[in-house]
Write a protein that holds these residues in place. Structure first.
Motif, PDB file in Angstrom:
ATOM      1  N   THR A 144      14.276  35.199  29.791  1.00 18.62           N
ATOM      2  CA  THR A 144      13.174  35.149  30.750  1.00 18.62           C
ATOM      3  C   THR A 144      13.689  35.657  32.092  1.00 18.62           C
ATOM      4  O   THR A 144      14.884  35.541  32.402  1.00 18.62           O
ATOM      5  N   MET A 145      12.793  36.218  32.869  1.00 16.82           N
ATOM      6  CA  MET A 145      13.182  36.673  34.198  1.00 16.82           C
ATOM      7  C   MET A 145      11.984  36.554  35.142  1.00 16.82           C
ATOM      8  O   MET A 145      10.829  36.572  34.716  1.00 16.82           O
ATOM      9  N   ASN A 146      12.304  36.433  36.401  1.00 14.85           N
ATOM     10  CA  ASN A 146      11.296  36.293  37.446  1.00 14.85           C
ATOM     11  C   ASN A 146      10.861  37.688  37.882  1.00 14.85           C
ATOM     12  O   ASN A 146      11.590  38.393  38.580  1.00 14.85           O
ATOM     13  N   VAL A 147       9.669  38.096  37.452  1.00 11.97           N
ATOM     14  CA  VAL A 147       9.175  39.424  37.812  1.00 11.97           C
ATOM     15  C   VAL A 147       8.360  39.395  39.104  1.00 11.97           C
ATOM     16  O   VAL A 147       7.813  40.423  39.512  1.00 11.97           O
ATOM     17  N   ALA A 384      14.497  51.127  29.319  1.00 11.84           N
ATOM     18  CA  ALA A 384      13.072  51.300  29.598  1.00 11.84           C
ATOM     19  C   ALA A 384      12.502  50.099  30.344  1.00 11.84           C
ATOM     20  O   ALA A 384      11.721  50.256  31.288  1.00 11.84           O
ATOM     21  N   VAL A 385      12.890  48.878  29.922  1.00 12.52           N
ATOM     22  CA  VAL A 385      12.391  47.675  30.597  1.00 12.52           C
ATOM     23  C   VAL A 385      12.881  47.642  32.044  1.00 12.52           C
ATOM     24  O   VAL A 385      12.106  47.404  32.988  1.00 12.52           O
ATOM     25  N   ALA A 386      14.176  47.900  32.232  1.00 11.10           N
ATOM     26  CA  ALA A 386      14.739  47.842  33.582  1.00 11.10           C
ATOM     27  C   ALA A 386      14.131  48.919  34.483  1.00 11.10           C
ATOM     28  O   ALA A 386      13.771  48.653  35.639  1.00 11.10           O
ATOM     29  N   ASP A 387      14.006  50.142  33.968  1.00 11.23           N
ATOM     30  CA  ASP A 387      13.439  51.223  34.779  1.00 11.23           C
ATOM     31  C   ASP A 387      11.988  50.941  35.128  1.00 11.23           C
ATOM     32  O   ASP A 387      11.542  51.204  36.265  1.00 11.23           O
ATOM     33  N   VAL A 396      15.897  43.636  39.585  1.00 12.63           N
ATOM     34  CA  VAL A 396      16.383  43.606  38.200  1.00 12.63           C
ATOM     35  C   VAL A 396      17.889  43.385  38.141  1.00 12.63           C
ATOM     36  O   VAL A 396      18.519  43.696  37.118  1.00 12.63           O
ATOM     37  N   SER A 397      18.482  42.867  39.193  1.00 14.44           N
ATOM     38  CA  SER A 397      19.929  42.657  39.188  1.00 14.44           C
ATOM     39  C   SER A 397      20.353  41.709  38.070  1.00 14.44           C
ATOM     40  O   SER A 397      21.349  41.938  37.370  1.00 14.44           O
ATOM     41  N   ASP A 398      19.596  40.616  37.866  1.00 10.52           N
ATOM     42  CA  ASP A 398      19.923  39.694  36.767  1.00 10.52           C
ATOM     43  C   ASP A 398      19.748  40.364  35.416  1.00 10.52           C
ATOM     44  O   ASP A 398      20.517  40.137  34.483  1.00 10.52           O
ATOM     45  N   LEU A 399      18.711  41.199  35.300  1.00 13.49           N
ATOM     46  CA  LEU A 399      18.457  41.873  34.031  1.00 13.49           C
ATOM     47  C   LEU A 399      19.591  42.826  33.680  1.00 13.49           C
ATOM     48  O   LEU A 399      19.989  42.939  32.514  1.00 13.49           O
ATOM     49  N   THR A 404      24.114  44.072  29.824  1.00  6.92           N
ATOM     50  CA  THR A 404      25.495  44.258  29.399  1.00  6.92           C
ATOM     51  C   THR A 404      25.860  43.276  28.292  1.00  6.92           C
ATOM     52  O   THR A 404      26.493  43.634  27.295  1.00  6.92           O
ATOM     53  N   THR A 405      25.425  42.015  28.453  1.00 11.30           N
ATOM     54  CA  THR A 405      25.715  41.003  27.434  1.00 11.30           C
ATOM     55  C   THR A 405      25.061  41.343  26.108  1.00 11.30           C
ATOM     56  O   THR A 405      25.680  41.272  25.040  1.00 11.30           O
ATOM     57  N   ILE A 406      23.785  41.732  26.142  1.00  9.97           N
ATOM     58  CA  ILE A 406      23.057  42.032  24.913  1.00  9.97           C
ATOM     59  C   ILE A 406      23.638  43.260  24.224  1.00  9.97           C
ATOM     60  O   ILE A 406      23.856  43.273  23.004  1.00  9.97           O
ATOM     61  N   LEU A 407      23.908  44.300  24.982  1.00 15.28           N
ATOM     62  CA  LEU A 407      24.413  45.532  24.387  1.00 15.28           C
ATOM     63  C   LEU A 407      25.816  45.375  23.838  1.00 15.28           C
ATOM     64  O   LEU A 407      26.238  46.126  22.965  1.00 15.28           O
ATOM     65  N   ASN A 408      26.571  44.408  24.361  1.00 14.11           N
ATOM     66  CA  ASN A 408      27.899  44.130  23.816  1.00 14.11           C
ATOM     67  C   ASN A 408      27.859  43.150  22.662  1.00 14.11           C
ATOM     68  O   ASN A 408      28.875  42.606  22.251  1.00 14.11           O
ATOM     69  N   ASN A 409      26.614  42.890  22.184  1.00 12.30           N
ATOM     70  CA  ASN A 409      26.422  42.067  20.988  1.00 12.30           C
ATOM     71  C   ASN A 409      26.974  40.664  21.165  1.00 12.30           C
ATOM     72  O   ASN A 409      27.502  40.059  20.233  1.00 12.30           O
ATOM     73  N   GLY A 410      26.872  40.137  22.365  1.00 11.16           N
ATOM     74  CA  GLY A 410      27.250  38.756  22.584  1.00 11.16           C
ATOM     75  C   GLY A 410      28.733  38.521  22.724  1.00 11.16           C
ATOM     76  O   GLY A 410      29.190  37.390  22.672  1.00 11.16           O
TER      77      GLY A 410
END
Length: 459
Positions: A144-147, A384-387, A396-399, A404-410
């Motif tokens: 979740t993130m604060n948009v 795409a989400v970040a852009d 989007v600093s938190d995103l 990085t965490t998600i793309l590194n597969n945890g």
């Protein structure tokens, strides 16, 4: 599997049908019906020979009906191999348009309906997992993130969640991966259709309680459900990549929920995998390279191994085939009673592609391509989400950190960690061990004991 597919999909007229990417269920059923009819004729003849065998059990003539039984089994196998498999089902001769049609007009019409459901955008599931037909769940993540939090000195530009769906779909479609399909699909539980959903959803998916759920709803209706996350029916942006001629299918299910009153956005992604088919279903690839005399010998030997069991089961199979229409009528009455008693589950509970899967990759490159498909789609989704959010002045600093965490597969590397190409060790005294399979199940000793597992890796 053939009998289960025919019974669960063709003859269960009230349930939904769960299609799988890269699978033509209607063509499967046409060939299944032809094989079933051929084996019913075989069993009827064998039933007579079984009675004769029992009658001559104390006579030297008992060998005659046993020999005739072997001859019947051999003839059925020979016809299946030479007249069907090698002439219609090889890589070079297969043509779905040439699949045999049943004689019943009602069955032919129902097969057309099943074929049409392959292009639908509604999946009605029966069990826990909503993604029936797409294989086993292999990974998922959410955040979740604060948009409503703007970048310093900026003001957030309001947006609708549908805009984000469209942006992500367009970015993924531009990847050009093999067999890529991107589209919106609606997932709803079969028990919820009549009594736990709002009237509009019921009217759209189940307009008639005595008919199966519809396979397709309008895009406008799915867009409405995107904006209303409180319903039990869930729309997902579904991304499927079908590689290796359907042998490996990776599917990603994306969902965005915008809680506008609190300025929060929830994002979830789930991954499902359809691995290659089991080796038992690759017999045609071995037979096509055999000489006619070798094929004849293999068929004769196979008939010899099957004759005893075929004789024993011939009479029960024949009686079951004769009673099948009555069984279907009983099933239909029971289903109607359950519908009227508010307990019927309209969801699809059986999918032949999932039941035919192996737990092993047959090629190293299959596993590598699966990783490539996942990583490429994952990177494009997060970008795409970040852009998109940056274009609307969202902070989007938190995103970016979560990306990085998600793309590194945890995998988190902190402190005195050491990472190599095949292992990772972290912390004082940590030991890295290489794991050769994704899910526990088949060890190296089992693979060594079975030559057919050589070079294959657990899924």
């Amino acid at each position: 599997m053939r009998n289960s597919t025919i019974r669960s999909i063709l003859h269960d007229r009230f349930r939904a049908v769960a299609q799988s990417p890269g699978v033509d269920l209607a063509t499967m059923l046409k060939y299944g019906l032809m094989a079933q009819r051929r084996q019913q004729v075989r069993d009827a003849v064998l039933a007579v020979l079984a009675v004769a065998t029992l009658a001559l059990l104390s006579s030297p003539l008992v060998l005659l009906p046993i020999f005739l039984a072997w001859l019947v089994v051999f003839a059925e196998l020979y016809d299946a191999h030479e007249s069907v498999i090698l002439t219609r089902l090889t890589r070079h001769s297969f043509d779905p348009a040439e699949a045999p049609l049943p004689s019943s007009p009602a069955l032919r019409d129902h097969l057309v309906d099943i074929a049409d459901r392959g292009a639908g955008n509604v999946t009605v599931f029966a069990d826990y997992s909503p993604f029936v037909g797409y294989g086993s769940r292999i990974n998922n993540w959410s955040f979740t993130m604060n948009v409503a939090k703007a970048r310093p000195g900026e003001t957030v530009v309001p947006f609708a969640v549908g805009e984000l769906y469209d942006r992500v779909a367009a970015e993924i479609a531009a990847l050009g991966l093999p067999g890529l399909t991107v589209g919106d699909k609606l997932f709803v539980n079969g028990l919820d259709l009549r009594y736990e959903t709002d009237p509009e959803l019921q009217a759209a998916v189940l307009p008639d309680a005595l008919l199966p759920p519809v396979p397709t709803v309008s895009e406008r209706f799915i867009h409405q459900l995107r904006d209303n996350p409180r319903t039990r029916a869930r729309p997902y942006l579904t991304v499927s990549v079908t590689g290796w001629e359907g042998e490996v299918v990776i599917s990603i299910f994306l969902r965005f929920v915008l809680l506008a009153e609190k300025g929060m956005m929830f994002t979830e992604a789930g991954y499902s995998l359809l691995p290659p088919l089991r080796e038992a279903y690759r017999e045609v690839d071995r037979l096509v390279n055999c000489a006619p005399s070798e094929r004849m010998a293999r068929i004769a030997l196979s008939a010899l191994r099957r004759t005893a069991a075929a004789l024993v089961l011939a009479l029960p199979n024949t009686l079951a085939a004769l009673s099948e229409p009555r069984r279907r009528r009983r099933q239909q009455k029971a289903s109607i009673k359950a519908i009227r008693g508010h307990t019927f589950n309209y969801g699809a509970a059986y999918n032949p592609r999932e039941h035919a899967t192996d737990h092993l990759y047959h090629r190293y490159f299959q596993q590598l391509d699966k990783e490539m498909y996942v990583k490429a789609a994952e990177q494009r989704i997060m970008d795409a989400v970040a852009d998109f959010l940056e274009e609307h002045n969202v902070d989007v600093s938190d995103l970016r950190e979560r990306q990085t965490t998600i793309l590194n597969n945890g995998i988190f590397v902190t402190g005195q960690a050491q990472v190599t190409g095949a292992s990772m060790a972290a912390g004082t005294g940590a030991v890295a061990r290489m794991e050769s399979r994704i899910r526990q199940g088949v060890g190296q000793a089992a693979a060594a004991a079975r030559p057919d597992l050589a070079g294959r890796r657990q899924v």
